[in-house]
Design an enzyme around this catalytic site. Sequence first.
Site, PDB file in Angstrom:
ATOM      1  N   THR A 163       1.156  -1.231  -0.419  1.00  0.00           N
ATOM      2  CA  THR A 163      -0.107  -0.509   0.311  1.00  0.00           C
ATOM      3  C   THR A 163       0.811   1.173  -0.046  1.00  0.00           C
ATOM      4  OG1 THR A 163      -1.976  -1.107   1.156  1.00  0.00           O
ATOM      5  CG2 THR A 163      -1.872   1.670   1.163  1.00  0.00           C
ATOM      6  N   ILE A 194       0.446  13.237   8.658  1.00  0.00           N
ATOM      7  CA  ILE A 194       0.177  14.512   9.466  1.00  0.00           C
ATOM      8  C   ILE A 194       2.078  15.094  10.109  1.00  0.00           C
ATOM      9  CG2 ILE A 194       0.308  15.887  11.786  1.00  0.00           C
ATOM     10  CD1 ILE A 194      -2.004  13.407  11.868  1.00  0.00           C
ATOM     11  N   LYS A 229       3.806   4.525  18.567  1.00  0.00           N
ATOM     12  CA  LYS A 229       4.226   5.778  18.483  1.00  0.00           C
ATOM     13  C   LYS A 229       3.893   6.859  19.015  1.00  0.00           C
ATOM     14  CE  LYS A 229       1.003   4.733  14.662  1.00  0.00           C
ATOM     15  NZ  LYS A 229      -0.608   4.735  14.114  1.00  0.00           N
ATOM     16  N   GLY A 263      -3.361   5.127   5.918  1.00  0.00           N
ATOM     17  CA  GLY A 263      -3.813   5.186   3.895  1.00  0.00           C
ATOM     18  C   GLY A 263      -2.655   5.820   3.534  1.00  0.00           C
TER      19      GLY A 263
HETATM   20  N1  HSE Z   1      -3.190   0.500  12.249  1.00  0.00           N
HETATM   21  C1  HSE Z   1      -2.751   1.995  11.638  1.00  0.00           C
HETATM   22  C2  HSE Z   1      -4.381   3.191  12.450  1.00  0.00           C
HETATM   23  C3  HSE Z   1      -2.331   2.465  10.567  1.00  0.00           C
HETATM   24  O1  HSE Z   1      -4.812   2.460  12.362  1.00  0.00           O
HETATM   25  O2  HSE Z   1      -3.960   3.748  12.043  1.00  0.00           O
HETATM   26  C4  HSE Z   1      -1.511   3.464  10.670  1.00  0.00           C
HETATM   27  O3  HSE Z   1      -0.623   3.037  11.720  1.00  0.00           O
END
Ligand code: HSE
Length: 402
Positions: free
Chosen positions: A11, A131, A200, A297
């Site tokens: 992707t 972002i 994150k 995305g």
């Molecule tokens: N699985 C993650 C989400 C994708 O839903 O935000 C982006 O890191």
Amino acid sequence: MINIAVLGYGTVGSGVVEVIEKNHDSINIRAGQEINIKYVLDLRDFPGDPVEKILVHDYNVILNDPEVKIVVEVMGGINPAYQFTKDALLAGKSVCTSNKELVAKHGAELLEIAKEHNTNFLFEASVGGGIPIIRPINQSLTADKITEIIGILNGTTNYILSKMTDEGEDFDTVLRQAQQKGYAERNPEADVEGHDACRKIAILTSLAYGRQVDYEDIYTEGISKITNADIEYAKETDTVIKLLGMTKVKDDVIYSMVAPFMLDKEHPLMNVNGVFNGIFIHGNVLGDTMFYGRGAGKLPTASAVVADVVDAVKHQGTNIMTIWEKDKITLGDIKDFECRFFVRVKDTNSKTHIEDVFGEVTYINSDKVLGEVAFLTASMKQGDFDKKIRSFDLIQRIRTTL
Ligand code: HSE
């Protein structure tokens, strides 16, 4: 002209190829030269796809080609992404990645190798997808001491909680719908149990404080136990339930956690809904600032990766200084984290007992939920709450930002 290679044609990888083609002219102007994708690495074949001509299956072709100056790693996972990235940096190539697992686990080491080899390891897309958040922390907020980072860092869980709130569907139904629409993975555990958000917030916290935060040290709770009854109570309290990655500094101690919170309606993150992500930061001189957009995305993520490629082109032969030392931050004990708790107990627990144990509380009534008592505690430490709640038949407890 500068040659790059893209590792992984999934992707994000196909998004990177598409963005470089689509915005070819403006990207090349900003980079100061033409960016040419010389190779795409993937185990699969793509008959009929334009990348067929530049597709390779052996990473050594890329590694041993001195013309390739930048490697885009968008395969995900640790193996072989870690070794590929390390080898590229050791060979003097820059690496741009969207791989949060890789960055959270090996970011400090890979940045050190990049520095030693006068090259760059860039990872804007690893948190918050499209972002801008890594570059702002590294560059725009350096005058500040960051005292708070609160992020809606996972689109899947934010979509699920938003749908439960707006449409009254239960967790399992919304998760199934999200999987059918391709928003949630077939194995949704990393998202719904908070592990993705944990990596994150670990990255953001490491960057904000310049030293390693191990994601294993971050207390993490997901959203799989959030029910419609909780959502009803949230509505009664003018709050909304969000999965937050949260880092706060109190008395020089850094606390970091991932958990569902009842977010008060005055909070700037309140309106970050659906698959969108938002990151709120408080700096001691700037005050509040917030970053909002698509956290996942194909094209949004590729946008951040390609912006890193442009930066890597502009900084050929120069290391962009990023402070993230290997020595680890000892996080504050979560038992000392203070907040107001929302609590649901069975109605066999008397209000007298509740008030004897918790003192003054705020009761919350919902016509839609029967057979229980719900209330908000005063602000207290997690450790004290855990002790006090032992004598109750607990149904649910959720932290709040109230
Ligand atoms: N699985 C993650 C989400 C994708 O839903 O935000 C982006 O890191």
